[in-house]
Enzyme design. Structure first.
Site, PDB file in Angstrom:
ATOM      1  N   THR A 134      16.888  -5.701 -18.922  1.00  0.00           N
ATOM      2  CA  THR A 134      17.910  -4.621 -18.746  1.00  0.00           C
ATOM      3  C   THR A 134      19.315  -5.030 -19.261  1.00  0.00           C
ATOM      4  OG1 THR A 134      19.104  -3.475 -17.307  1.00  0.00           O
ATOM      5  CG2 THR A 134      18.378  -5.424 -16.580  1.00  0.00           C
ATOM      6  N   ASP A 135      20.153  -4.260 -19.547  1.00  0.00           N
ATOM      7  CA  ASP A 135      21.451  -4.803 -20.273  1.00  0.00           C
ATOM      8  C   ASP A 135      22.245  -5.111 -18.961  1.00  0.00           C
ATOM      9  OD1 ASP A 135      21.844  -1.970 -19.060  1.00  0.00           O
ATOM     10  OD2 ASP A 135      22.910  -1.225 -20.487  1.00  0.00           O
ATOM     11  N   GLU A 136      21.695  -4.734 -17.515  1.00  0.00           N
ATOM     12  CA  GLU A 136      22.555  -5.206 -16.487  1.00  0.00           C
ATOM     13  C   GLU A 136      22.735  -6.486 -16.243  1.00  0.00           C
ATOM     14  OE1 GLU A 136      22.365  -2.872 -12.659  1.00  0.00           O
ATOM     15  OE2 GLU A 136      21.076  -1.103 -13.918  1.00  0.00           O
ATOM     16  N   TYR A 160      19.712  -6.840  -8.056  1.00  0.00           N
ATOM     17  CA  TYR A 160      18.653  -6.571  -8.935  1.00  0.00           C
ATOM     18  C   TYR A 160      18.977  -7.181 -10.334  1.00  0.00           C
ATOM     19  CZ  TYR A 160      17.052  -3.682 -12.790  1.00  0.00           C
ATOM     20  OH  TYR A 160      16.658  -3.350 -14.114  1.00  0.00           O
ATOM     21  N   ALA A 162      20.834  -9.743 -10.995  1.00  0.00           N
ATOM     22  CA  ALA A 162      20.681 -11.245 -10.705  1.00  0.00           C
ATOM     23  C   ALA A 162      18.982 -11.803 -10.868  1.00  0.00           C
ATOM     24  CB  ALA A 162      21.247 -11.868  -9.406  1.00  0.00           C
ATOM     25  N   LYS A 164      16.614  -9.924 -12.524  1.00  0.00           N
ATOM     26  CA  LYS A 164      16.012  -9.822 -13.870  1.00  0.00           C
ATOM     27  C   LYS A 164      16.918 -10.838 -14.501  1.00  0.00           C
ATOM     28  CE  LYS A 164      13.989  -7.110 -15.371  1.00  0.00           C
ATOM     29  NZ  LYS A 164      12.433  -7.020 -15.742  1.00  0.00           N
ATOM     30  N   LYS A 199      16.789   8.337  -9.321  1.00  0.00           N
ATOM     31  CA  LYS A 199      17.758   7.969 -10.283  1.00  0.00           C
ATOM     32  C   LYS A 199      18.630   9.065 -10.718  1.00  0.00           C
ATOM     33  CE  LYS A 199      15.894   3.834 -10.519  1.00  0.00           C
ATOM     34  NZ  LYS A 199      15.749   3.136 -11.758  1.00  0.00           N
ATOM     35  N   HIS A 297      30.247  -1.873  -8.306  1.00  0.00           N
ATOM     36  CA  HIS A 297      29.423  -1.141  -9.247  1.00  0.00           C
ATOM     37  C   HIS A 297      30.219  -1.472 -10.658  1.00  0.00           C
ATOM     38  CE1 HIS A 297      28.158   3.382  -9.961  1.00  0.00           C
ATOM     39  NE2 HIS A 297      27.655   2.458 -10.716  1.00  0.00           N
TER      40      HIS A 297
END
Length: 358
Positions: A134-136, A160, A162, A164, A199, A297
């Site tokens: 993911t881009d997160e 989450y 972290a 990934k 979502k 966020h």
């Protein structure tokens, strides 16, 4: 014909990938999914009759089960999507994210490494471990111009993200240390059919159709880059087939939108195509309610996808507007899927876990 293992193949992105593989390639697909709350076998109903789709209900953390599957099917590639993926859930209960996303990936890497080391010749050189992320993991772009690049330093904000990030690092380490032939992809926010209803986009559609409030974090000014899930599936195939070993490819839709813009867009589409208007609702935008922002966020994500376009020739086919319209239409037409996804009933019935009299 190749044999490809897809982990998390009953989830949102995984099921889109499995459907794409069965419909558009000659490959055999081995679909591994634990069928947690977000896994829904009904997402695979359209390919249920295919002899090239094999479903295995297993946990990727179970090393013996994974080794058995590798030996049984002798895969040419593994495309690893299985993950806990909801930020809010990771804030409430991070432990499951650590064990599934990090230890589950470690288990798959070890099983794949031992399997790959026994291969020889062309099969050994052609094998791929494709890790989908993911881009997160990159954190918050804020006001920084441009988008995340493959070389952007990691700075995850949520449990989450972290988890990934940790799994991404493991995959790269197994390539560097053991030579395992890996490719990685980091994608922007996906949307489209079969997205679990908690979502943003599916929640907004379904709440609006029922006349419920449409919750928006803060003022809804958080910016995300939106990618239609079927475009993502096509990109993943390009990477596993043509991507350079050891490389990372960012996949994005080049559709930066504020969350409030997304919600407004859904409301406007529903004004035109909703089959009925809920009682007491004159306009769908009236249902929007602003709630307290989530802790930590991130304000903006955006993907720079020039590398995958340049090297592999992939470009998205859907604009955000065309993809959002298709998505709203799909949810309107598939109420049964939505009910079964929210209840989990379909998976229990399919696997024979509901008594006949219930």
């Amino acid at each position: 014909m190749k044999t490809i293992i897809v982990t998390g193949g009953a989830g949102f992105i995984g099921s889109a990938l499995v459907r794409h593989l069965v419909r558009n390639t000659a490959n055999r697909v081995v679909n591994i999914d634990r069928l947690t709350y977000a896994g829904n076998l009904e997402s695979l109903r359209s390919i249920a009759g295919s002899s090239r789709h094999h479903f295995e209900q297993q946990d990727i953390r179970d090393r013996a089960a994974m080794a058995t599957i590798f030996e049984k099917y002798r895969p040419d590639a593994i495309m690893h999507l299985a993950a806990e993926s909801h930020v809010d859930r990771s804030i409430d209960n991070s432990a499951e994210f650590m064990t599934t996303n990090i230890m589950g990936t470690h288990t798959l890497l070890e099983v794949a490494r031992q399997y790959w080391q026994k291969l020889s010749g062309e099969r050994r050189s052609a094998f791929r471990f494709h890790h989908i992320s993911t881009d997160e993991v990159y954190g918050d772009l804020g006001d920084t111009p441009g988008g995340f690049q493959e070389t952007t330093p990691y700075a995850p904000s949520s449990p989450y993200a972290a988890s990934k990030a940790g799994s991404d690092h493991l995959v790269r380490a197994w390539h560097r240390t053991y030579g395992l032939p890996v490719v990685l992809t980091n994608c922007s926010n996906n949307y489209g059919p079969c997205h679990f209803p908690e979502k943003l986009i599916p929640l907004t559609i379904l709440n609006a159709l029922e006349g419920k409030l449409l919750p928006v974090y803060g003022q809804g000014n958080q910016i995300r880059d939106w990618l239609f899930v079927e475009d993502h599936a096509r990109a993943l195939m390009q990477v596993v087939e043509k991507g350079r070993v050891g490389e990372t490819y960012n996949i994005g839709g080049n559709n930066e939108k504020r969350n409030i813009e997304v919600v407004h867009g859904i409301c406007d589409i529903l004004e035109d195509i909703a089959p009925i208007r809920p009682a007491g609702v004159e306009r769908f935008r009236e249902l929007i309610t602003h709630v307290n922002d989530r802790p930590g966020h991130d304000t903006r994500y955006a993907i720079d996808a020039r590398k995958i376009r340049r090297e592999l020739g992939w470009t998205p086919q859907e604009t955000f507007e065309s993809g959002l319209l298709k998505t709203v239409q799909w949810y309107i037409a598939n109420g049964q899927w939505c009910q079964s996804a929210q209840s989990g009933k379909y998976n229990r019935e399919r696997l024979g876990l509901i008594e006949e009299h219930s």
